[in-house]
Scaffold this active site. Structure first.
Site, PDB file in Angstrom:
ATOM      1  N   CYS A 134       0.885  -1.081   0.310  1.00 32.48           N
ATOM      2  CA  CYS A 134       0.354   0.092   0.323  1.00 32.48           C
ATOM      3  C   CYS A 134       0.820   0.906   0.458  1.00 32.48           C
ATOM      4  O   CYS A 134       1.794   1.502   0.813  1.00 32.48           O
ATOM      5  CB  CYS A 134      -0.711   0.130   0.846  1.00 32.48           C
ATOM      6  SG  CYS A 134      -1.215   1.250   1.282  1.00 32.48           S
TER       7      CYS A 134
ATOM      8  N   CYS B 134      -0.034   4.326   2.695  1.00 32.05           N
ATOM      9  CA  CYS B 134       0.364   2.916   4.187  1.00 32.05           C
ATOM     10  C   CYS B 134       1.850   3.370   4.563  1.00 32.05           C
ATOM     11  O   CYS B 134       2.960   3.523   5.108  1.00 32.05           O
ATOM     12  CB  CYS B 134       0.745   1.636   4.550  1.00 32.05           C
ATOM     13  SG  CYS B 134      -0.995   1.050   3.940  1.00 32.05           S
TER      14      CYS B 134
END
Length: 183
Positions: A105, A108
């Site tokens: 991600c 993230c």
């Protein structure tokens, strides 16, 4: 004489049976004690491992590191949703942030260094955890995580708050100071 020897035989049979029963009973008792000792040793090993893990976590937290959680750790350190299905009961002793993330991600990856920095900055005040949703699907499902990063802000008392998306350092600091630490 025949009656005496039959009585003696009967007496010997009874003694043999009683001895056999006593030996079996003693063997059962010894086996039970042995199993209890073995179980006790296993529990001691598990307790030592848990203490070592707790010490490692204390050191990580004290050093200001982000701590990776799995389901078992989550249940013991954050919230045991299996035991308390209707009410939030925080298991920790400091406010916490939980980052639900995945390695692939992009947002993230932007949040990760910010959380690491904040873990060092607030090491005496809060604990920062992270949970990989790909490895801990049950936890992600239990909290209805559908987008990542999702951040759970957990005060020492009261209900947690959820934020979705990559927050800036300033937004994290505001949440930590105002919601978690109530400065």
């Amino acid at each position: 004489m025949l009656a005496v020897s039959k009585a003696e035989e009967k007496k010997e049979q009874i003694i043999t049976q009683l001895t056999s029963q006593l030996e079996k009973s003693d063997a059962d008792k010894i086996l039970a004690v042995s199993k209890a000792e073995e179980k006790k040793e296993q529990m001691i090993i598990q307790l030592k491992a848990q203490l070592e893990k707790n010490e490692t976590e204390k050191v990580s937290s004290a050093q200001g590191e982000v701590i990776v959680l799995n389901k078992a750790d989550f249940l013991s350190k954050v919230y045991n949703y299996e035991k308390n299905q209707t009410q939030w009961v925080y298991e920790g002793n400091k406010p916490a942030i939980i980052d639900f993330y995945a390695d692939w991600c992009g947002p993230c990856k932007k949040v990760s260094p910010i959380l690491k920095e904040l873990a060092a900055q607030y090491k005496d005040d809060i604990v920062i955890y992270k949970i990989n949703v790909d490895n801990e699907k049950e936890l992600a499902s239990a909290f209805g995580i559908q987008s990542i990063p999702t951040l759970l802000f957990i005060p020492k008392t009261g209900k947690p708050q959820i934020a979705q998306g990559a927050l800036s350092k300033e937004q994290f600091v505001e949440q930590i100071d105002n919601f978690l630490l109530k400065k």
